[in-house]
Design an enzyme around this catalytic site. Structure first.
Site, PDB file in Angstrom:
ATOM      1  N   SER A   1       0.847  -1.191   0.000  1.00 37.43           N
ATOM      2  CA  SER A   1       0.000   0.000   0.000  1.00 37.43           C
ATOM      3  C   SER A   1       0.879   1.236   0.000  1.00 37.43           C
ATOM      4  O   SER A   1       1.834   1.328   0.769  1.00 37.43           O
ATOM      5  CB  SER A   1      -0.907  -0.002   1.230  1.00 37.43           C
TER       6      SER A   1
ATOM      7  N   ALA B   1      -1.714   4.406  -4.627  1.00 39.27           N
ATOM      8  CA  ALA B   1      -2.378   3.175  -5.053  1.00 39.27           C
ATOM      9  C   ALA B   1      -2.135   2.051  -4.060  1.00 39.27           C
ATOM     10  O   ALA B   1      -1.327   2.171  -3.129  1.00 39.27           O
ATOM     11  CB  ALA B   1      -1.883   2.778  -6.443  1.00 39.27           C
TER      12      ALA B   1
ATOM     13  N   ASP C   1      12.565   6.318 -11.698  1.00 38.87           N
ATOM     14  CA  ASP C   1      12.204   6.178 -10.283  1.00 38.87           C
ATOM     15  C   ASP C   1      12.792   4.888  -9.721  1.00 38.87           C
ATOM     16  O   ASP C   1      12.101   4.096  -9.080  1.00 38.87           O
ATOM     17  CB  ASP C   1      10.678   6.197 -10.138  1.00 38.87           C
TER      18      ASP C   1
END
Length: 544
Positions: free
Chosen positions: A131, A135, A287
């Site tokens: 989590s 999202a 990322d």
């Protein structure tokens, strides 16, 4: 401002004061009122005076929630704007929040997919696998193939929170930029605008799915990087379904060593993956922090990276790639003049920049780096030093280079964590030199012909007609040029005639004046009339 916005603003101010972030306010006439209000109205003390400012900022952003956590993560990558004592702690921000109800997640998925999940999936796990702020991820199996998959769903309540906080961010940035001229150097409005674009992009999972598909295609058959398969038939704006993978997190050094992983090869492959993405594909995962990178447990002697979460990617055009490669090569050859010229040629700094001064500034900042062995030199900090120096010469923010710098710092940090003796330059130099040879050597010509082959194949049937049209136009142009030349020659002749007639007329007028003084009246009149006549003829010649 609405009551809800006022309430949220109060919460933000309260958290900031609890962590003593009023210390970030500069000593300015306009900040005296807020500092006075802090003591007279809020009565909120700094509860963490023993902690450094950067750590307090990180904790405050973490408490404010997902929008501010991601904002802090982005700030940590803007080392051209923020000093190390601020940027370093922000890099530790963790994008982990409590999961929302699994049943609600299931309902969101069914709403997005247009039917019950059992139509397409079995063994759906109501308990989330992971989590984050944007999202949440659940596991299941595809009904048709029994393949294990993960379903990523956007939080149902996240958009109103994001919109509200972004409005406040924009207001605060505008106030700071307008009220404090010295704060404009940090470009608060541009920083918030850049963050808004990044955040809103992450809210559309179609973008992430497309990025993952592209990255997987780029490394299809590679032994260096594996990207999980995405199932576009089950993916849309709020839901994305992809292959489930099992791997060892790249930051789990003990786990990798226990599995017998070749750490040196793994670190070198990380560098290779990065430069392949940048210079071969012009499309790179931007990322690659440890939470998004795993290592396949199979074949530890020949380790393979696994890349997840392709929500943020960067691209470079051919000019950026060439200038970047030449910058690296020139820097490590200590050719600072070339580095300065490249920044000007690329348009990264204004064309009127004094190259001599720029070269000297780069030399002062970068030369001390070479006091270290090459294996200890950080590529990411090389870029950082170059960009910070260029900033003093009015270098505009280059978003694609900011993403590149952030990714390079991630890759370099991971590589040296895996294998501290990693010589990034030794690994990257052959790659850069080969790429440059392919850009300027015979292979570059072959590649250019290959790239243009479809265009010429399309134009080939039209070639005879195009050739005929070109010849006809060339003939017409030659005729027109002949006409213009003949007209030019005629004009020059007329001008010469006009000058001659004007000279004769002037001579006769002068003679007329002399004859009047000597009592030759009739001859003087005749000479004057003749002179005027020649003048009129010369004027007529010029008119033609």
């Amino acid at each position: 401002m609405t009551p809800a916005e006022i309430k949220r603003l109060y919460q933000i101010i309260k958290v900031q004061l609890e962590y003593g972030l009023d210390e970030l306010l500069p000593d300015h006439q306009l900040t005296k009122a807020p500092l006075l209000m802090r003591k007279s109205l809020f009565w909120i003390k700094n509860k963490h005076p023993e902690k450094p400012l950067g750590e307090r900022l990180r904790l405050a952003l973490q408490e404010l929630g997902p929008v501010w956590i991601k904002f802090g993560q982005m700030m940590s990558t803007r080392r051209d704007l923020f000093p190390p004592h601020i940027a370093d702690p922000l890099a530790l921000l963790q994008d982990q929040v409590a999961p929302f109800d699994g049943q609600l997640a299931k309902e969101q998925m069914e709403l997005a997919l247009g039917g019950p999940l059992q139509n397409w999936f079995t063994e759906f796990d109501i308990k989330p696998l992971a989590s984050a702020s944007i999202a949440q991820v659940h596991t299941a199996r595809l009904k048709d193939t029994n393949q294990e998959v993960v379903l990523k769903v956007i939080r149902p309540d996240i958009r109103p929170v994001i919109d509200s906080d972004l409005k406040l961010m924009h207001r605060m940035a505008s106030i700071v930029a307008g009220a404090m001229p010295e704060a404009r150097r940090l470009k608060p409005v541009e920083v918030v605008r850049e963050y808004e674009k990044t955040l809103l992009d992450e809210l559309d999972l179609r973008r992430e799915a497309a990025n993952a598909i592209q990255l997987r295609r780029n490394f299809e058959g590679s032994e260096e990087l594996y990207v999980p398969e995405v199932f576009p038939d089950f993916s849309n704006e709020t839901v994305m379904v992809s292959e489930r993978i099992y791997g060892i997190q790249v930051s789990d050094i003990e786990g990798l060593e226990a599995n017998g992983t070749n750490m040196k090869l793994l670190a070198e492959r990380g560098v290779s993956v990065f430069f392949t993405q940048v210079f071969r594909d012009s499309f790179f995962h931007a990322d690659m922090h440890p939470g998004n990178v795993f290592v396949k447990p199979e074949h530890p002697e020949n380790p393979m990276w696994i890349g997840l979460d392709c929500g943020i990617v960067g691209t470079l055009n051919s000019e950026d790639k060439r200038y970047l490669a030449e910058n690296f090569l020139a820097f490590f050859n200590r050719d600072y003049r070339r580095v300065a010229e490249l920044h000007v040629d690329s348009g990264w700094v204004p064309a009127d920049t004094n190259v001599d001064e720029f070269e000297f500034a780069i030399r002062i900042v970068c030369e001390p780096i070479f006091a270290k062995p090459l294996c200890e030199i950080s590529f990411g900090h090389v870029l950082l030093n170059l960009f910070n120096t260029a900033r003093r010469f009015n270098m505009e923010v280059q978003p694609q280079l900011v993403l590149l710098q952030k990714t390079l710092l991630y890759v370099e940090g991971l590589g040296r964590q895996l294998y501290p003796q990693l010589d990034l330059w030794e690994t990257a130099k052959p790659f850069l030199e080969e790429w440059m040879m392919n850009q300027v050597g015979p292979q570059a010509l072959v590649n250019a012909i290959k790239d243009r082959a479809p265009f010429w194949a399309e134009k080939l049937p039209e070639l005879p007609e195009l050739l005929y049209d070109s010849l006809r136009q060339g003939k017409a142009m030659n005729q027109r040029m002949d006409q213009l030349y003949q007209g030019y020659r005629h004009s020059k002749r007329q001008q010469a005639t006009g000058k001659f007639l004007f000279g004769v007329g002037a001579t006769l007028v002068v003679c007329s004046a002399i004859l009047v003084d000597n009592a030759y009246e009739q001859l003087s009149i005749a000479s004057g009339i003749a002179g005027v006549t020649f003048w009129l003829l010369s004027w007529r010649a010029y008119r033609r």
